[in-house]
Design an enzyme around this catalytic site. Structure first.
Site, PDB file in Angstrom:
ATOM      1  CG  PHE A  23      -1.929  -1.102   1.247  1.00 38.90           C
ATOM      2  CD1 PHE A  23      -3.116  -0.987   0.532  1.00 38.90           C
ATOM      3  CD2 PHE A  23      -1.699  -2.260   1.977  1.00 38.90           C
ATOM      4  CE1 PHE A  23      -4.061  -2.007   0.545  1.00 38.90           C
ATOM      5  CE2 PHE A  23      -2.639  -3.288   1.995  1.00 38.90           C
ATOM      6  CZ  PHE A  23      -3.824  -3.167   1.271  1.00 38.90           C
ATOM      7  CG  PHE A  77       0.825  -0.383   5.736  1.00 35.85           C
ATOM      8  CD1 PHE A  77       0.363  -1.694   5.671  1.00 35.85           C
ATOM      9  CD2 PHE A  77      -0.108   0.645   5.626  1.00 35.85           C
ATOM     10  CE1 PHE A  77      -0.983  -1.983   5.500  1.00 35.85           C
ATOM     11  CE2 PHE A  77      -1.454   0.371   5.455  1.00 35.85           C
ATOM     12  CZ  PHE A  77      -1.903  -0.951   5.392  1.00 35.85           C
ATOM     13  CD  GLU A 111      -3.058  -7.516   4.851  1.00 37.01           C
ATOM     14  OE1 GLU A 111      -3.726  -8.282   5.548  1.00 37.01           O
ATOM     15  OE2 GLU A 111      -3.509  -6.908   3.865  1.00 37.01           O
ATOM     16  CB  ILE A 112       3.326 -10.009   5.870  1.00 40.60           C
ATOM     17  CG1 ILE A 112       4.534  -9.177   5.422  1.00 40.60           C
ATOM     18  CG2 ILE A 112       3.648 -11.496   5.802  1.00 40.60           C
ATOM     19  CD1 ILE A 112       5.778  -9.376   6.238  1.00 40.60           C
ATOM     20  CB  VAL A 113      -1.447 -12.078   2.977  1.00 39.43           C
ATOM     21  CG1 VAL A 113      -2.788 -12.782   3.094  1.00 39.43           C
ATOM     22  CG2 VAL A 113      -1.647 -10.638   2.528  1.00 39.43           C
ATOM     23  CB  CYS A 150       5.004 -15.873   6.217  1.00 44.69           C
ATOM     24  SG  CYS A 150       6.767 -16.166   6.413  1.00 44.69           S
ATOM     25  CB  THR A 182      15.993 -15.932   8.945  1.00 45.75           C
ATOM     26  OG1 THR A 182      15.465 -16.376  10.191  1.00 45.75           O
ATOM     27  CG2 THR A 182      16.840 -14.689   9.166  1.00 45.75           C
ATOM     28  CG  LEU A 206       1.138  -2.682   9.624  1.00 49.37           C
ATOM     29  CD1 LEU A 206      -0.106  -1.842   9.397  1.00 49.37           C
ATOM     30  CD2 LEU A 206       1.543  -2.641  11.092  1.00 49.37           C
ATOM     31  CB  ILE A 247      -4.515  -4.302   7.406  1.00 53.83           C
ATOM     32  CG1 ILE A 247      -3.715  -5.582   7.629  1.00 53.83           C
ATOM     33  CG2 ILE A 247      -5.224  -3.865   8.669  1.00 53.83           C
ATOM     34  CD1 ILE A 247      -2.565  -5.403   8.612  1.00 53.83           C
ATOM     35  CE1 TYR A 269      -6.732 -13.687   7.558  1.00 57.57           C
ATOM     36  CE2 TYR A 269      -5.346 -11.755   7.880  1.00 57.57           C
ATOM     37  CZ  TYR A 269      -5.877 -12.730   7.059  1.00 57.57           C
ATOM     38  OH  TYR A 269      -5.549 -12.752   5.720  1.00 57.57           O
TER      39      TYR A 269
END
Length: 732
Positions: free
Chosen positions: A465, A470, A472-474, A476, A489, A508, A539, A542
């Site tokens: 965005f 920022f 957004e990590i959805v 991983c 890492t 975020l 964002i 959840y």
């Protein structure tokens, strides 16, 4: 063909303003001249009293002005005459209008020099160099920026590649403005034409016309010209390398076919990136982060020549339509600053760079400096060390990929996206598969994918965005049989560097109870730095998960950070060993205890003071961190409120203090100290005092003693130490 060499040089000087500009003898020698018989007498010299066939004045009138000219000047004028004849030919043969105009302008310039018996000075609005930093300096900065952490042999390979690249530019044939207009219609052709003209005048034509001063293109041009030629040049060089690969010696093949393309790809990023630090005039060795991952090369690396691409018309070997205007001013030096000029005054306590470089050259253990092959990893290795080594050997790759609705689908990328969907579905069983599929294939989402042996084994799905500042990590995840290898890492470190390049410095994510530990290790915390108004409504929320954030530091080279820390530790270790060697002396053991003495002062032990030990005074460290924080906060507030603190409240602005950051290697200010205090950086009083002392030392180093700033530093320093003593942090 052409014109006689004597043109202009033998102009008639008879009274009456004769316009004849070259003599013609009444008895010209036969053409071709008859063969000279052996032992024949020297031909009789031309009779200067004979009339010229063109103007009827004596031939002597054509040479009287040259009677007192020295042989050196005469040779120079003859050289110019040769160049005039060559340019005359070029003007007539050249088909391109822009180039022809340049040739003609130089032709007129050299004729004028002959008439005035002067030296040619290209008349232009600007004199070289035309842009700073130069291409040469920019490429040198690039080598320092990306590869300074490499061991010396590998770094030398990079240096040779850089020299090879610069050499290609110096002999590269630029396309004409009209050719460029056809190839890139949207380009700034007017700006390109100016640089093309300059290149002809100062670089290209002087290669063949010795009477014109010649400059290296890499020393007088900068990023603008490099941008206009880089893409075409890279393509042609690589194509030519592929075509000539069988002719290359085996030891050069890897260098040219494998390492040179990687070098060019990394350089291309910096050439076209709007914020690359290598083009800053303030760039200093060690001042910029090494953001990209390193390339590791073979050690056999002598420079290899690749001939320049593009067809060259015979006439293009000369040069140049001029920018009309003032006569050329004195040439500005395009040479880099000498070592002496770049030496900066040292701050007390700093380790000289010369000593660090000397120490680095003594570190021969490949595992210590993380050479290209590290067979065994110690128990103290960084989490991402194994992954980094695998990436270096080509075992794993990282690619940012995504779906697109307006481009033709790429089969390999679609297969990787399906692979990512499978990995996320298996590793995140509580997430609905449909939801995972929708986001992975959504064009607004991208995924940093980890590829091993051609298949996906992990990735991080994210949505950027930029307007909100920022990402957004959805999702991983790394597939189960590839975990605990440092891939997680290394994935996150690559993602951080990708975002630094795209100028987004905040992550975020909503982490479930199993992921919180992983994200904490990657620098995430529950203390969110992004204002709530920036992310609410953007964002995905959840239930039962914890919102975590991570602020990126653009000065940190994340994928190489643990390597750099390891280097620093090794350097410190060597410095300690050197210090120990200097003071090592064996003292006899203490015999006083045998004689019944129960206790002695520490300072009475022989040799203890030579090691640097000092008796502890009142200035003891506070064991309670909250008490230390409170004390330091009070002292800092008192310092900031002092009447002489105004020059040190914020970082120094470049425009207010020219060259400040070239002189001051480690800037510090009270605002930065406040931020460090707030983030609990000051875990000891010494860290706090060192930063404060740095402020005063920097001020006195940059400013003259009679300045107001210098006086403020002295007064505020005195006040600071008074408050430190009052707080019991040091002896009174």
């Amino acid at each position: 063909g052409g014109i006689p060499l004597s043109l202009e040089l033998n102009e008639c000087t008879a009274e009456g303003a004769c316009k004849c500009n070259g003599w013609k003898s009444q008895n010209p020698p036969p053409t071709p001249p008859p063969p000279t018989p052996p032992r024949a007498e020297q031909p009789i010299a031309v009779n200067l009293l004979e009339p010229c066939r063109s103007c009827s004045h004596p031939l002597g009138d054509h040479v009287t002005h040259l009677e007192n000219v020295s042989e050196e000047v005469m040779n120079r004028l003859l050289g110019i005459a040769l160049d005039v004849e060559y340019l005359y030919t070029c003007v007539h043969k050249e088909e391109d209008a822009d180039t022809k105009q340049v040739y003609f302008s130089l032709f007129k310039l050299l004729r004028k020099c002959i008439l005035q018996m002067g030296r040619p000075v290209v008349e232009a609005l600007e004199s070289p160099p035309f842009e700073k930093p130069s291409i040469e300096q920019g490429v040198n900065n690039f080598v320092q920026y990306k590869f300074s952490h490499l061991p010396s042999k590998e770094r030398q390979t990079i240096v040779e590649l850089a020299k090879m690249f610069l050499n290609q530019i110096n002999y590269w044939q630029l396309e004409t403005p009209s050719q460029r207009r056809q190839r890139v219609p949207t380009d700034d052709v007017a700006g390109y034409k100016i640089n093309y003209t300059r290149w002809l005048c100062y670089c290209n034509v002087p290669q063949f016309c010795d009477s014109l001063p010649r400059y290296e293109a890499t020393q007088i041009f900068g990023r603008t010209l490099l941008r206009s030629v880089f893409t075409v040049m890279r393509k042609q060089l690589l194509e030519q390398a592929r075509q000539e690969k069988d002719k290359l010696p085996p030891e050069k093949r890897t260098l040219i076919l494998t390492h040179f393309p990687k070098f060019l790809s990394m350089l291309e990023e910096e050439v076209y990136s709007p914020n690359s630090p290598i083009w800053s005039e303030d760039f200093m060795v060690g001042s910029a982060p090494q953001v990209a991952r390193p390339l590791y090369y073979t050690n056999s690396s002598s420079p290899v020549e690749l001939s320049g691409g593009g067809s060259v018309s015979p006439a293009r070997k000369t040069a140049s339509a001029l920018e009309p205007s003032l006569s050329g001013e004195k040439r500005k030096s395009s040479e880099p600053l000498s070592h002496e000029d770049t030496k900066k005054a040292r701050v007390i306590g700093d380790i000289p760079m010369e000593l660090i470089n000397e120490v680095m050259s003594t570190i021969t253990d490949p595992t210590a400096m993380l050479g290209p092959e590290t067979s065994l990893l110690s128990a103290h290795s960084a989490r991402d060390e194994a992954a980094r080594l695998e990436e270096r050997r080509g075992v794993i790759e990282f690619h940012v990929i995504g779906n697109s609705l307006n481009q033709k689908p790429n089969k390999k990328i679609l297969m990787w996206l399906v692979g990512l969907q499978n990995v996320f579905s298996h590793q995140l069983p509580r997430m609905p598969k449909e939801y995972i599929t929708r986001l992975v294939f959504d064009p607004y989402h991208k995924t940093l994918s980890l590829i091993k042996d051609g298949r996906v084994i992990g990735g991080i799905c994210f949505r950027m965005f930029p307007s909100q500042g920022f990402t957004e990590i959805v999702f991983c995840a790394v597939t189960s049989n590839e975990q605990v290898k440092g891939y997680g890492t290394h994935l996150m470190n690559h993602l951080k560097e990708y975002h630094i390049k795209h100028e987004i410095l905040n992550f975020l994510t909503y982490a479930d109870e199993y992921a919180i530990g992983y994200f904490k290790k990657q620098g995430f915390s529950k203390d969110i730095k992004v204002p709530k108004a920036k992310y609410v409504g953007y964002i995905k929320d959840y239930e039962g998960a914890t919102l975590m954030g991570c602020e990126l530091n653009p000065s940190i080279p994340y994928t190489e950070f643990s390597v750099i820390i390891k280097q620093q530790k090794e350097i410190i270790k060597k410095l300690i060993e050197r210090k120990q060697a200097q003071i090592r002396k064996v003292y006899p053991g203490l015999s006083c205890f045998k004689e019944g003495v129960r206790q002695i002062p520490i300072e009475s032990i022989p040799g203890i003071r030579e090691t640097g030990w000092k008796p502890m005074g009142k200035g003891k460290e506070m064991k309670d961190p909250d008490q230390l924080y409170s004390t330091l906060k009070t002292i800092l507030q008192q310092v900031k409120s002092h009447q002489n603190a105004w020059p040190f409240m914020e970082p120094v602005k470049k425009n207010e203090a020219p060259g400040y950051y070239q002189v001051i290697r480690f800037p510090m200010d009270l605002k930065t100290m406040s931020e460090r205090l707030k983030s609990r950086y000051y875990t000891t009083r010494k860290l706090f005092m060192a930063d404060m002392q740095r402020i005063f030392t920097n001020c006195r180093e940059y400013n003259p003693p009679e300045s107001e700033y210098y006086k403020c530093a002295n007064l505020l320093e005195k006040f600071f130490y008074t408050k430190i003593k009052e707080a019991g942090l040091i002896d009174k």
